[in-house]
Design a protein around this motif. Structure first.
Motif, mmCIF file in Angstrom:
data_model
loop_
_atom_site.group_PDB
_atom_site.id
_atom_site.type_symbol
_atom_site.label_atom_id
_atom_site.label_comp_id
_atom_site.label_asym_id
_atom_site.label_seq_id
_atom_site.Cartn_x
_atom_site.Cartn_y
_atom_site.Cartn_z
ATOM 1 N N ILE A 245 3.948 -48.627 -8.506
ATOM 2 C CA ILE A 245 5.348 -49.072 -7.707
ATOM 3 C C ILE A 245 5.014 -48.638 -6.336
ATOM 4 C CG2 ILE A 245 6.626 -46.942 -8.446
ATOM 5 C CD1 ILE A 245 9.032 -48.975 -8.978
ATOM 6 N N SER A 246 5.750 -49.256 -5.557
ATOM 7 C CA SER A 246 5.403 -49.061 -4.024
ATOM 8 C C SER A 246 6.108 -47.864 -3.329
ATOM 9 C CB SER A 246 5.808 -50.348 -3.310
ATOM 10 O OG SER A 246 7.178 -50.323 -3.350
ATOM 11 N N THR A 247 7.269 -47.326 -4.274
ATOM 12 C CA THR A 247 7.866 -46.129 -3.525
ATOM 13 C C THR A 247 7.096 -44.806 -3.982
ATOM 14 O OG1 THR A 247 9.414 -46.327 -5.317
ATOM 15 C CG2 THR A 247 9.975 -47.374 -3.134
ATOM 16 N N ALA A 248 7.779 -43.869 -3.286
ATOM 17 C CA ALA A 248 7.157 -42.361 -3.492
ATOM 18 C C ALA A 248 7.619 -41.915 -4.695
ATOM 19 C CB ALA A 248 7.585 -41.533 -2.399
ATOM 20 N N LYS A 249 8.778 -42.545 -5.382
ATOM 21 C CA LYS A 249 9.369 -41.934 -6.674
ATOM 22 C C LYS A 249 9.443 -43.138 -7.509
ATOM 23 C CE LYS A 249 12.436 -38.479 -4.369
ATOM 24 N NZ LYS A 249 13.735 -37.982 -4.264
ATOM 25 N N ARG A 250 9.257 -42.929 -8.849
ATOM 26 C CA ARG A 250 9.548 -43.935 -10.019
ATOM 27 C C ARG A 250 10.757 -44.350 -9.763
ATOM 28 N NH1 ARG A 250 5.719 -42.842 -14.540
ATOM 29 N NH2 ARG A 250 4.157 -41.141 -14.090
ATOM 30 N N SER A 251 10.929 -45.393 -10.350
ATOM 31 C CA SER A 251 12.405 -46.234 -10.489
ATOM 32 C C SER A 251 12.703 -46.132 -11.721
ATOM 33 C CB SER A 251 11.903 -47.695 -10.108
ATOM 34 O OG SER A 251 12.885 -48.498 -10.345
ATOM 35 N N PRO A 252 14.163 -45.851 -11.813
ATOM 36 C CA PRO A 252 14.681 -45.739 -13.142
ATOM 37 C C PRO A 252 14.499 -47.014 -14.035
ATOM 38 C CG PRO A 252 16.177 -44.906 -11.413
ATOM 39 C CD PRO A 252 14.840 -45.716 -10.738
ATOM 40 N N ALA A 253 14.516 -48.181 -13.317
ATOM 41 C CA ALA A 253 14.295 -49.697 -13.726
ATOM 42 C C ALA A 253 12.970 -49.556 -14.557
ATOM 43 C CB ALA A 253 14.563 -50.636 -12.963
ATOM 44 N N MET A 254 11.980 -48.963 -14.102
ATOM 45 C CA MET A 254 10.727 -49.027 -14.634
ATOM 46 C C MET A 254 10.093 -47.652 -14.666
ATOM 47 S SD MET A 254 10.179 -52.169 -15.257
ATOM 48 C CE MET A 254 8.109 -52.385 -15.489
ATOM 49 N N PRO A 255 10.743 -46.694 -15.295
ATOM 50 C CA PRO A 255 10.198 -45.148 -15.403
ATOM 51 C C PRO A 255 8.543 -44.952 -15.648
ATOM 52 C CG PRO A 255 11.687 -45.555 -17.164
ATOM 53 C CD PRO A 255 11.667 -46.670 -16.212
ATOM 54 N N GLU A 256 8.135 -45.753 -16.501
ATOM 55 C CA GLU A 256 6.753 -45.744 -17.002
ATOM 56 C C GLU A 256 5.700 -46.062 -16.123
ATOM 57 O OE1 GLU A 256 8.059 -49.936 -17.805
ATOM 58 O OE2 GLU A 256 8.890 -47.999 -17.824
ATOM 59 N N VAL A 257 6.205 -46.668 -14.759
ATOM 60 C CA VAL A 257 5.260 -47.108 -13.826
ATOM 61 C C VAL A 257 5.218 -46.156 -12.722
ATOM 62 C CG1 VAL A 257 4.426 -48.973 -12.298
ATOM 63 C CG2 VAL A 257 5.831 -49.573 -14.413
ATOM 64 N N ALA A 258 3.955 -45.495 -12.541
ATOM 65 C CA ALA A 258 3.811 -44.381 -11.713
ATOM 66 C C ALA A 258 3.646 -45.014 -10.095
ATOM 67 C CB ALA A 258 2.363 -43.563 -11.975
ATOM 68 N N PRO A 259 3.777 -44.331 -9.088
ATOM 69 C CA PRO A 259 3.966 -44.600 -7.811
ATOM 70 C C PRO A 259 2.431 -45.168 -7.326
ATOM 71 C CG PRO A 259 5.405 -42.895 -8.066
ATOM 72 C CD PRO A 259 4.616 -42.904 -9.170
ATOM 73 N N ILE A 260 2.187 -45.838 -6.658
ATOM 74 C CA ILE A 260 0.898 -46.413 -5.781
ATOM 75 C C ILE A 260 0.451 -45.009 -5.253
ATOM 76 C CG2 ILE A 260 -0.390 -47.633 -4.337
ATOM 77 C CD1 ILE A 260 1.691 -49.883 -5.205
ATOM 78 N N ALA A 261 1.153 -44.098 -4.617
ATOM 79 C CA ALA A 261 0.903 -43.143 -3.969
ATOM 80 C C ALA A 261 0.239 -42.028 -4.992
ATOM 81 C CB ALA A 261 1.978 -42.320 -3.165
ATOM 82 N N GLU A 262 0.617 -42.102 -6.023
ATOM 83 C CA GLU A 262 0.200 -40.870 -7.088
ATOM 84 C C GLU A 262 -1.330 -41.546 -7.838
ATOM 85 O OE1 GLU A 262 3.003 -39.983 -9.868
ATOM 86 O OE2 GLU A 262 4.540 -39.251 -8.101
ATOM 87 N N SER A 263 -1.555 -43.079 -7.539
ATOM 88 C CA SER A 263 -2.532 -43.423 -8.240
ATOM 89 C C SER A 263 -3.496 -44.062 -7.592
ATOM 90 C CB SER A 263 -1.855 -44.636 -8.926
ATOM 91 O OG SER A 263 -0.932 -44.446 -9.680
ATOM 92 N N GLY A 264 -3.925 -43.335 -6.142
ATOM 93 C CA GLY A 264 -5.100 -43.784 -5.643
ATOM 94 C C GLY A 264 -4.661 -44.005 -3.983
ATOM 95 N N VAL A 265 -3.521 -44.086 -3.579
ATOM 96 C CA VAL A 265 -3.321 -44.378 -2.194
ATOM 97 C C VAL A 265 -1.981 -43.527 -1.755
ATOM 98 C CG1 VAL A 265 -2.829 -45.904 -0.374
ATOM 99 C CG2 VAL A 265 -3.775 -46.711 -2.562
ATOM 100 N N PRO A 266 -2.590 -41.987 -1.529
ATOM 101 C CA PRO A 266 -1.713 -41.056 -1.274
ATOM 102 C C PRO A 266 -0.918 -41.486 -0.086
ATOM 103 C CG PRO A 266 -3.824 -40.077 -1.579
ATOM 104 C CD PRO A 266 -3.804 -41.664 -1.624
ATOM 105 N N GLY A 267 0.402 -41.427 0.179
ATOM 106 C CA GLY A 267 1.486 -41.694 1.214
ATOM 107 C C GLY A 267 1.965 -43.035 1.216
ATOM 108 N N PHE A 268 1.442 -43.851 0.392
ATOM 109 C CA PHE A 268 2.151 -45.385 0.423
ATOM 110 C C PHE A 268 3.237 -45.372 -0.043
ATOM 111 C CE2 PHE A 268 2.767 -49.483 -1.424
ATOM 112 C CZ PHE A 268 2.195 -50.206 -0.356
ATOM 113 N N ASP A 269 4.193 -45.925 0.858
ATOM 114 C CA ASP A 269 5.526 -46.119 0.484
ATOM 115 C C ASP A 269 6.304 -47.168 1.253
ATOM 116 O OD1 ASP A 269 8.236 -45.441 -0.319
ATOM 117 O OD2 ASP A 269 8.546 -43.642 0.790
ATOM 118 N N SER A 270 6.711 -48.267 0.374
ATOM 119 C CA SER A 270 7.215 -49.311 0.982
ATOM 120 C C SER A 270 8.280 -50.071 0.149
ATOM 121 C CB SER A 270 5.939 -50.311 1.205
ATOM 122 O OG SER A 270 6.482 -51.523 2.015
#
Length: 347
Positions: A245-270
């Motif tokens: 997911i593109s934001t720095a935090k997980r989404s309540p709608a998709m809590p099982e999907v980790a942020p892209i920033a935690e998955s290989g692209v630190p700092g990504f937030d859009s």
């Protein structure tokens, strides 16, 4: 900017720099009798609204932003006692709708569902537009934001963000990614992802989210950044797979999907965002009243919970915060366009 500054007594209820935090909306509503009193005393002979309000949505019916806009229109109409007539004006990368509202009378009866595509992305790509995102509008309030999901066809070999990056580096320029169109926020957000990940994936623009998702599910294109609201049902049904997911935090709608920033692209937030916009010169009291009503609608648990379950993040703001947000986003996308060498004629 023509806007209403909340009085000092109300200032403690605002969130960071004028953005509503969820817990402060009720307090703001309780303390906002002064803006309403201002409106009533200054415009006692000019009750607003006294006729239906035209609400221009810069997308065709049925998409995520159209659903969001209609939900707000219904509730704002109920609260204000006049119908909000939705006018879908899709096309030309939202330029058609933006020009309509920019040229409309500044009387509060023609309003725009303003998006980051309209107010930040397209102005970053085109030097000549029939509107100015800063000079032609009065921002009223943010309404919602929505993270993107990085989704792939279920048969695609990459199962994680790291695997996608590794595959793209092994095959530079050979992989393709879809977007709803050239110059959309999805397009530039994926370009940001490419830049930060140090990869080269070829852009394939479509004429809307629907056709792009059709080809993504059909395997004609392997990967896409799409709004959570648009693809959440497809992910839950197994028709697509979410890598991040593109934001720095997980989404309540998709809590099982980790942020892209935690998955290989630190700092990504859009994320995409939308807000309520009026033509420049709208009376400050009308802006104040509409700002109050947007916050009141978001406070209503039925809408907030409904939108949150679909992947939206309902949020209100002061007009001043929204204006600063637009300027900051415009500057951010201009820097990205320049660094990535993106030209409008590429689309």
């Amino acid at each position: 900017m023509n806007s209403f500054d909340p009085p000092p007594q109300s200032s403690p209820t605002w969130g960071e720099e004028g953005r509503f935090s969820p817990g402060c909306i009720a307090a703001w509503l309780a303390l906002s009798c002064l803006p309403v009193a201002f409106f009533s005393s200054a415009h006692a002979a000019e009750k607003y609204p006294v006729r239906p309000v035209r609400f221009v949505i810069p997308f065709p019916p049925g998409g995520g932003n159209d659903i969001l806009g209609r939900a707000f229109a219904e509730r704002l109409g109920e609260r204000l006692g006049q119908q909000w007539v939705v006018d879908n004006r899709g096309g030309a990368s939202t330029i058609i709708a933006a020009e309509i509202v920019a040229r409309a009378p500044a009387d509060g009866y023609t309003l725009l569902l303003g998006t980051n595509t309209t107010l930040a992305v397209i102005p970053s790509l085109r030097e000549k537009l029939p509107f100015d995102p800063i000079q032609d509008y009065d921002p009223i309030s943010l309404m919602s934001s929505s993270p993107y999901l990085l989704v792939v066809n279920p048969g695609f070999q990459a199962k994680t963000v790291q695997e996608l990056i590794a595959l793209a580096k092994a095959k530079p320029g050979e992989l393709n990614y879809a977007s709803p169109g050239f110059g959309t926020s999805n397009h530039l957000s994926f370009e940001l992802f490419k830049s930060m990940a140090g990869i080269n994936i070829t852009h394939v623009p479509y004429k809307g989210t629907g056709p792009a998702l059709t080809d993504l599910m059909g395997g004609q294109v392997p990967v896409m950044l799409a709004s959570t609201a648009a693809v959440r049902p497809l992910v839950l049904s197994g028709k697509l797979r979410a890598l991040g997911i593109s934001t720095a935090k997980r989404s309540p709608a998709m809590p099982e999907v980790a942020p892209i920033a935690e998955s290989g692209v630190p700092g990504f937030d859009s994320a995409s965002w939308v807000g309520l916009i009026s033509p420049r010169g709208t009376p400050p009291a009308i802006i104040a009243q509409l700002n109050f009503e947007v916050a009141a609608v978001i406070k209503g648990s039925d809408l907030r919970e409904r939108l949150a379950s679909q992947g939206f993040v309902p949020e209100a703001s002061t007009p001043q915060y929204f204006a600063r947000h637009i300027r900051a986003e415009l500057e951010r996308f201009r820097k990205l366009v320049k660094s990535a060498g993106i030209k409008m004629d590429q689309g």
